[in-house]
Design a protein around this motif. Structure first.
Motif, PDB file in Angstrom:
ATOM      1  N   ALA A  50       0.840  -1.204   0.000  1.00 32.78           N
ATOM      2  CA  ALA A  50       0.000   0.000   0.000  1.00 32.78           C
ATOM      3  C   ALA A  50       0.874   1.254   0.000  1.00 32.78           C
ATOM      4  O   ALA A  50       0.567   2.234  -0.702  1.00 32.78           O
ATOM      5  N   ARG A  51       1.971   1.230   0.739  1.00 33.36           N
ATOM      6  CA  ARG A  51       2.880   2.377   0.774  1.00 33.36           C
ATOM      7  C   ARG A  51       3.540   2.580  -0.596  1.00 33.36           C
ATOM      8  O   ARG A  51       3.680   3.708  -1.054  1.00 33.36           O
ATOM      9  N   VAL A  52       3.912   1.484  -1.253  1.00 35.21           N
ATOM     10  CA  VAL A  52       4.487   1.580  -2.599  1.00 35.21           C
ATOM     11  C   VAL A  52       3.429   2.143  -3.565  1.00 35.21           C
ATOM     12  O   VAL A  52       3.715   3.050  -4.349  1.00 35.21           O
ATOM     13  N   ALA A  53       2.210   1.627  -3.482  1.00 33.61           N
ATOM     14  CA  ALA A  53       1.132   2.102  -4.360  1.00 33.61           C
ATOM     15  C   ALA A  53       0.880   3.597  -4.149  1.00 33.61           C
ATOM     16  O   ALA A  53       0.718   4.345  -5.118  1.00 33.61           O
ATOM     17  N   LEU A  65      10.844   1.786 -10.865  1.00 35.90           N
ATOM     18  CA  LEU A  65      11.029   1.187  -9.546  1.00 35.90           C
ATOM     19  C   LEU A  65      12.396   0.518  -9.468  1.00 35.90           C
ATOM     20  O   LEU A  65      12.807  -0.186 -10.396  1.00 35.90           O
ATOM     21  N   VAL A  66      13.079   0.755  -8.362  1.00 36.28           N
ATOM     22  CA  VAL A  66      14.352   0.093  -8.068  1.00 36.28           C
ATOM     23  C   VAL A  66      14.163  -0.564  -6.707  1.00 36.28           C
ATOM     24  O   VAL A  66      14.243   0.100  -5.667  1.00 36.28           O
ATOM     25  N   PHE A  70      12.486  -7.814   0.114  1.00 39.29           N
ATOM     26  CA  PHE A  70      11.044  -7.782   0.341  1.00 39.29           C
ATOM     27  C   PHE A  70      10.410  -6.617  -0.407  1.00 39.29           C
ATOM     28  O   PHE A  70       9.235  -6.671  -0.770  1.00 39.29           O
ATOM     29  N   GLY A  71      11.192  -5.576  -0.674  1.00 36.25           N
ATOM     30  CA  GLY A  71      10.698  -4.448  -1.468  1.00 36.25           C
ATOM     31  C   GLY A  71      10.284  -4.871  -2.867  1.00 36.25           C
ATOM     32  O   GLY A  71       9.375  -4.290  -3.456  1.00 36.25           O
ATOM     33  N   SER A  75       6.579  -4.331  -4.226  1.00 32.61           N
ATOM     34  CA  SER A  75       6.427  -3.612  -5.492  1.00 32.61           C
ATOM     35  C   SER A  75       5.565  -4.384  -6.477  1.00 32.61           C
ATOM     36  O   SER A  75       4.668  -3.820  -7.105  1.00 32.61           O
ATOM     37  N   VAL A  76       5.819  -5.680  -6.615  1.00 32.10           N
ATOM     38  CA  VAL A  76       5.053  -6.493  -7.565  1.00 32.10           C
ATOM     39  C   VAL A  76       3.577  -6.543  -7.166  1.00 32.10           C
ATOM     40  O   VAL A  76       2.695  -6.461  -8.014  1.00 32.10           O
ATOM     41  N   VAL A  77       3.306  -6.638  -5.878  1.00 34.89           N
ATOM     42  CA  VAL A  77       1.913  -6.622  -5.414  1.00 34.89           C
ATOM     43  C   VAL A  77       1.290  -5.252  -5.707  1.00 34.89           C
ATOM     44  O   VAL A  77       0.169  -5.166  -6.217  1.00 34.89           O
ATOM     45  N   ALA A  78       2.020  -4.179  -5.418  1.00 27.68           N
ATOM     46  CA  ALA A  78       1.486  -2.823  -5.633  1.00 27.68           C
ATOM     47  C   ALA A  78       1.188  -2.555  -7.104  1.00 27.68           C
ATOM     48  O   ALA A  78       0.140  -1.990  -7.436  1.00 27.68           O
TER      49      ALA A  78
END
Length: 183
Positions: A50-53, A65-66, A70-71, A75-78
């Motif tokens: 959610a924070r990435v989104a 995105l870099v 776990f990032g 990222s892939v989920v976002a």
């Protein structure tokens, strides 16, 4: 013209990326923005993605995105629901979703933007063959980093010119996406 223009978001993994980590080095060098988490010690796929989104949506143009560890998973989920806002992604040493019990939550279909997955043959967080399978599922170009550990400070990856070059190659290979997003 390449797709190099556009904001860059750095998405660290567990414990964040300290001042000597390659992500911090790259962030300062290219003027990227960091996606911060409330608690770097507690990876939570819902909160982190959610924070990435939120960081992606806050940008007026498609983002690069870099991500690390776990990032990468966050990222892939976002991006599964924001793909039109992504210019491309560099996923470095993704953590195995199995280690966090979230494998079923991770999209396993091709990402609709240029993606590079850089993996190490002796990464304690994901075996290379597993990384290769995820790269295949996501339609990512797999880069074999050899024996590079978890590609973090502990494995000697502070300033990482090779990583920056991978990112620049990714940007140069992407179609131009320079205009503002339309809502």
């Amino acid at each position: 013209m390449s797709g190099m223009e556009g904001p860059v978001l750095v998405v660290p993994g567990l414990n964040g990326s300290g001042p000597n980590h390659w992500q911090s080095w790259m962030e300062a060098l290219i003027g990227a923005r960091r996606v911060d988490q409330d608690d770097w010690t507690r990876p939570d796929i819902d909160l982190w993605s959610a924070r990435v989104a939120d960081a992606i949506v806050a940008q007026a143009r498609p983002v690069w995105l870099v991500a690390h560890s776990f990032g990468c998973l966050a990222s892939v989920v976002a991006v599964s629901r924001l793909a039109d806002r992504i210019a491309g992604a560099l996923l470095v040493a993704p953590a195995s979703p199995d280690k966090f019990g979230i494998t079923a939550r991770i999209p396993d279909t091709p990402l609709p933007f240029p993606t590079v997955l850089a993996a190490s043959r002796n990464d304690p967080w994901m075996k290379f063959m597993s990384a290769a399978r995820w790269a295949d599922r996501w339609g990512a170009r797999l880069i074999d980093l050899g024996e590079a550990g978890h590609v973090n400070t502990e494995s000697g990856h502070g300033a990482w010119p090779e990583g920056l070059e991978l990112f620049r190659q990714l940007q140069a290979s992407a179609p131009a996406m320079t205009g503002p997003l339309q809502d």
